[in-house]
Design a protein around this motif. Structure first.
Motif, mmCIF file in Angstrom:
data_model
loop_
_atom_site.group_PDB
_atom_site.id
_atom_site.type_symbol
_atom_site.label_atom_id
_atom_site.label_comp_id
_atom_site.label_asym_id
_atom_site.label_seq_id
_atom_site.Cartn_x
_atom_site.Cartn_y
_atom_site.Cartn_z
ATOM 1 N N LYS A 284 19.560 -93.876 48.974
ATOM 2 C CA LYS A 284 19.405 -95.278 49.377
ATOM 3 C C LYS A 284 17.961 -95.526 49.796
ATOM 4 O O LYS A 284 17.441 -94.827 50.663
ATOM 5 C CB LYS A 284 20.336 -95.607 50.543
ATOM 6 N N THR B 86 14.606 -90.113 59.844
ATOM 7 C CA THR B 86 14.897 -88.769 60.375
ATOM 8 C C THR B 86 16.256 -88.276 59.901
ATOM 9 O O THR B 86 16.492 -87.084 59.827
ATOM 10 C CB THR B 86 14.899 -88.791 61.910
ATOM 11 N N PHE B 87 17.155 -89.227 59.578
ATOM 12 C CA PHE B 87 18.511 -88.825 59.185
ATOM 13 C C PHE B 87 18.703 -88.854 57.661
ATOM 14 O O PHE B 87 19.826 -88.773 57.178
ATOM 15 C CB PHE B 87 19.550 -89.708 59.873
ATOM 16 N N ALA B 88 17.600 -88.952 56.911
ATOM 17 C CA ALA B 88 17.713 -89.041 55.455
ATOM 18 C C ALA B 88 18.233 -87.739 54.845
ATOM 19 O O ALA B 88 19.010 -87.745 53.908
ATOM 20 C CB ALA B 88 16.365 -89.395 54.839
ATOM 21 N N THR B 89 17.786 -86.628 55.395
ATOM 22 C CA THR B 89 18.173 -85.328 54.859
ATOM 23 C C THR B 89 19.261 -84.699 55.729
ATOM 24 O O THR B 89 19.472 -85.130 56.863
ATOM 25 C CB THR B 89 16.953 -84.392 54.830
ATOM 26 N N SER B 90 19.941 -83.671 55.201
ATOM 27 C CA SER B 90 21.056 -83.106 55.960
ATOM 28 C C SER B 90 20.558 -82.417 57.225
ATOM 29 O O SER B 90 21.243 -82.400 58.239
ATOM 30 C CB SER B 90 21.860 -82.148 55.091
ATOM 31 N N ARG C 268 17.904 -82.671 60.283
ATOM 32 C CA ARG C 268 17.165 -83.773 60.859
ATOM 33 C C ARG C 268 15.671 -83.553 60.671
ATOM 34 O O ARG C 268 15.125 -82.514 61.036
ATOM 35 C CB ARG C 268 17.495 -83.924 62.343
ATOM 36 N N GLU D 19 18.477 -92.689 52.892
ATOM 37 C CA GLU D 19 19.284 -91.506 52.680
ATOM 38 C C GLU D 19 18.820 -90.833 51.407
ATOM 39 O O GLU D 19 18.628 -91.495 50.389
ATOM 40 C CB GLU D 19 20.754 -91.914 52.557
ATOM 41 N N PRO E 93 27.215 -96.691 57.561
ATOM 42 C CA PRO E 93 26.441 -96.830 56.330
ATOM 43 C C PRO E 93 25.698 -95.552 55.929
ATOM 44 O O PRO E 93 25.358 -95.401 54.763
ATOM 45 C CB PRO E 93 25.449 -97.952 56.653
ATOM 46 N N VAL E 94 25.450 -94.661 56.872
ATOM 47 C CA VAL E 94 24.687 -93.440 56.557
ATOM 48 C C VAL E 94 25.641 -92.244 56.504
ATOM 49 O O VAL E 94 26.142 -91.795 57.537
ATOM 50 C CB VAL E 94 23.585 -93.177 57.606
ATOM 51 N N ALA E 95 25.901 -91.751 55.303
ATOM 52 C CA ALA E 95 26.873 -90.669 55.148
ATOM 53 C C ALA E 95 26.353 -89.346 55.703
ATOM 54 O O ALA E 95 27.139 -88.503 56.124
ATOM 55 C CB ALA E 95 27.239 -90.520 53.673
ATOM 56 N N SER E 96 25.020 -89.175 55.728
ATOM 57 C CA SER E 96 24.472 -87.889 56.164
ATOM 58 C C SER E 96 24.407 -87.761 57.684
ATOM 59 O O SER E 96 24.025 -86.722 58.199
ATOM 60 C CB SER E 96 23.078 -87.679 55.558
ATOM 61 N N ALA F 243 21.477 -94.301 63.584
ATOM 62 C CA ALA F 243 22.250 -93.140 63.142
ATOM 63 C C ALA F 243 22.162 -92.046 64.186
ATOM 64 O O ALA F 243 21.132 -91.887 64.844
ATOM 65 C CB ALA F 243 21.743 -92.634 61.799
ATOM 66 N N LYS G 108 22.703 -87.943 64.869
ATOM 67 C CA LYS G 108 22.937 -86.590 64.346
ATOM 68 C C LYS G 108 23.145 -85.653 65.517
ATOM 69 O O LYS G 108 22.413 -85.722 66.516
ATOM 70 C CB LYS G 108 21.738 -86.128 63.520
ATOM 71 N N LEU G 109 24.145 -84.790 65.424
ATOM 72 C CA LEU G 109 24.430 -83.867 66.513
ATOM 73 C C LEU G 109 23.855 -82.488 66.196
ATOM 74 O O LEU G 109 23.955 -82.022 65.069
ATOM 75 C CB LEU G 109 25.942 -83.749 66.715
ATOM 76 N N TYR H 103 20.980 -86.843 68.717
ATOM 77 C CA TYR H 103 19.728 -87.505 68.364
ATOM 78 C C TYR H 103 20.066 -88.899 67.840
ATOM 79 O O TYR H 103 20.613 -89.031 66.753
ATOM 80 C CB TYR H 103 18.982 -86.722 67.284
ATOM 81 N N ASP I 17 18.638 -92.211 66.427
ATOM 82 C CA ASP I 17 17.436 -92.799 65.841
ATOM 83 C C ASP I 17 17.754 -94.205 65.362
ATOM 84 O O ASP I 17 18.659 -94.395 64.565
ATOM 85 C CB ASP I 17 16.934 -91.946 64.675
#
Lengths: 253, 307
Positions: free
Chosen positions: A66, A97-101, A103, A142, B60-63, B80, B82-83, B155, B157
């Motif tokens: 995306k 920062t969250f685009a890749t699996s 961080r 993403e 919306p953000v699958a990752s 988003a 992330k843990l 985290y 963001d």
């Protein structure tokens, strides 16, 4: 005190998948994880006018990749630039920062910025905005594979939305070479275990290539096959991009 | 083309008599707004105390482990979470932690250029972090995995995709929505004492004991809801656009939680000194807007659960 952190690794799973892919690469016929055939692209979703603060913008979604691109200008060149009869094109690509699996840092991607600039430079008629700059900013929301081609296609759509004069839309498609097979529009998993990749950006209406990047292991007949595949896919993608532009033009009327 | 028929304002006497509306707006923004406000209407046809259309979509953000996209008018925010696993500090061995960052990438506004981050970004970052921690919306004990050994760091963001005023409101709303969407993954501990996540397929295969038995959501306590008002002379204007924020004298941001407790008041300088009566008026506007926001958030959650 900075706490030491680490990500819970999904290593075992990933390694398993990679081994499976490598096994598959030796065979000549297998199914891709998303059920596509080797020469089938992911469904493309394109929209213009994603951000109204910009002169023009576009959003592209290819599978889980995306991207959002905003175009600003033509506007005053901020840096102390030398006098120039032609306009300047300024490109910048950032990943969230969250685009890749794992961080990331969310910093600029210099390599992609330069590649995007080179891919678009040949298509934009710089003479139409002398002494000024057009800024093309991309944000990858993403990353799901084939990021650069999606950025390039989305950026040319945003330029068109901003009314910047171009010789033609630039559409871009990549292929991965895995073993005996050539896979079009690869996902992240497929890119990880590829032997070689080819990214092609072109102006389909003029049948001109603006950028061609070839990495890894290729044989000459394969390069020909891959290029023909890419050119045809670019032509079809440009068709989708055109109909997206027509749709938004009809809406605004 | 429309032309203004009324005479000009202070700086525009005479000149505005036969000027196109858009030109008048660009050249004399203050008289343009003064005339609107005196008729209790705004250029986008809103009344002074109504907010723009607000939408929330979850996931919306699958990752990411939790995410939300919020639009207030044209202002768009993507949050988003992330843990990651960390070793908790000795003072709070049974608590996890939250790290908040707010980004304004160059795509969001013509004012932001790459390499030169927007001045307001770190301010909003800090405000978000303060409000989330002080409202006790998230119980940090729920982010603990093994007391003293391992806990989650979330985290958060928040990215501004399009900046058109009331940035903090949209940012906090997206952060709250992302926390309600957050799902804590299954984890297990291997022989070396490292924590790793377990995906659905592996669940049957793994011989190791799971630390938490099922995917769970956080229990979100008092949710904070923000409203920004700009004060211009005697008028209070709710949910300003970027244009309104730039022109008017000062702004006040109020954050209330669902119980009606005051979480934060922020008035960043400005010319007009707001009286207590004005502040009280802003709080009552916030209370009204909070009811709408609560419903919008609940609807977004119920849509998500149906899917």
């Amino acid at each position: 005190m900075a706490a030491s952190t680490y990500s819970p690794s999904q290593g075992a799973e990933r390694r398993q998948r990679q081994q499976q892919m490598r096994r598959l690469s030796i065979q000549s016929d297998w199914d891709r994880s998303d059920g596509r055939s080797f020469i089938q692209c992911r469904p493309a979703f394109l929209r213009t006018g994603a951000a109204n603060a910009a002169s023009g913008s576009a959003y592209a979604e290819f599978g889980t990749t995306k991207v959002i691109v905003s175009v600003f200008g033509p506007r005053e060149s901020k840096k102390a630039m030398m006098y120039s009869d032609i306009g300047r094109l300024n490109c910048n690509v950032t990943f969230t920062t969250f685009a890749t699996s794992l961080r990331g840092q969310g910093s600029d991607n210099k390599e992609y910025s330069a590649m995007l600039h080179k891919a678009l430079e040949g298509a934009v008629i710089l003479e139409t905005f002398p002494k000024t700059t057009v800024d093309v900013f991309a944000l990858v929301l993403e990353s799901g594979g084939s990021d650069l081609p999606v950025i390039i296609s989305c950026a040319s759509l945003a330029l068109a939305d901003a009314g910047i004069m171009m010789y033609d839309l630039v559409s871009s498609v990549s292929v991965s070479c895995i073993g005996k097979n050539i896979l079009i529009d690869p996902t992240n998993e497929e890119e990880v275990c590829q032997d070689g990749s080819l990214v092609l950006a072109c102006m389909p209406a003029r049948n001109e290539v603006t950028q061609l990047t070839l990495t890894g292991e290729w044989s000459l007949p394969k390069i020909n096959e891959a290029m023909e595949l890419c050119m045809d896919a670019c032509l079809k993608l440009a068709g989708i991009m055109r109909s997206c532009l027509k749709e938004s033009a009809n809406l605004s009327n | 083309m429309e032309t203004t028929t009324i005479g000009g304002g202070e700086g525009a006497t005479g000149m505005a008599a036969h000027m196109e509306v858009e030109a008048f707006r660009r050249l004399f923004p203050l008289p343009f707004y003064d005339r609107h406000l005196s008729k209790s209407v705004r250029p986008d046809a809103r009344t002074l105390d109504s907010a723009r259309e607000t939408t929330i979509s979850l996931g919306p953000v699958a990752s990411a482990d939790g995410s939300a996209l919020v639009k207030i008018g044209e202002t768009t925010m993507l949050a988003a979470i992330k843990l990651e696993v960390m070793t908790p500090s000795t003072e709070s061995s049974d608590e996890g932690s939250i790290a908040v960052e707010f980004y304004m990438p160059p795509i969001c506004s013509p004012m932001v250029r790459p390499g030169r981050p927007a001045e307001v970004a770190p301010v909003i970052s800090q405000q978000l972090s303060d409000v989330i921690m002080s409202s006790r919306m998230v119980n940090l004990k729920e982010l603990c995995l093994i007391s003293g050994k391992a806990s989650w760091i979330a985290y958060l963001d928040v990215y501004c995709l399009n900046a058109d005023g009331s940035l903090f409101d949209a940012a906090l709303l997206s952060a709250v929505a992302a926390f309600t969407h957050l799902q804590i993954p299954l984890v297990s501990v291997n022989e070396e004492g490292r924590v790793f996540t377990v995906s659905g397929e592996q669940q049957e295969k793994t011989k190791l004991e799971l630390v938490n038995k099922e995917k769970r959501k956080l229990s979100i306590g008092n949710t904070p809801f923000p409203v920004t008002c700009v004060i211009h002379k005697e008028h209070i204007v709710v949910d300003p656009t970027a244009e309104e924020e730039a022109i008017m004298e000062t702004s006040i941001t109020i954050v209330l939680d669902t119980l009606g407790n005051l979480v934060s008041i922020y008035k960043p300088g400005g010319v007009g000194l707001a009286s207590t009566a004005t502040i009280k008026e802003c709080i009552s506007r916030t209370k009204r807007r909070m009811q709408d926001l609560k419903i919008i958030l609940e609807e977004a959650v119920s849509v998500m659960e149906v899917d």
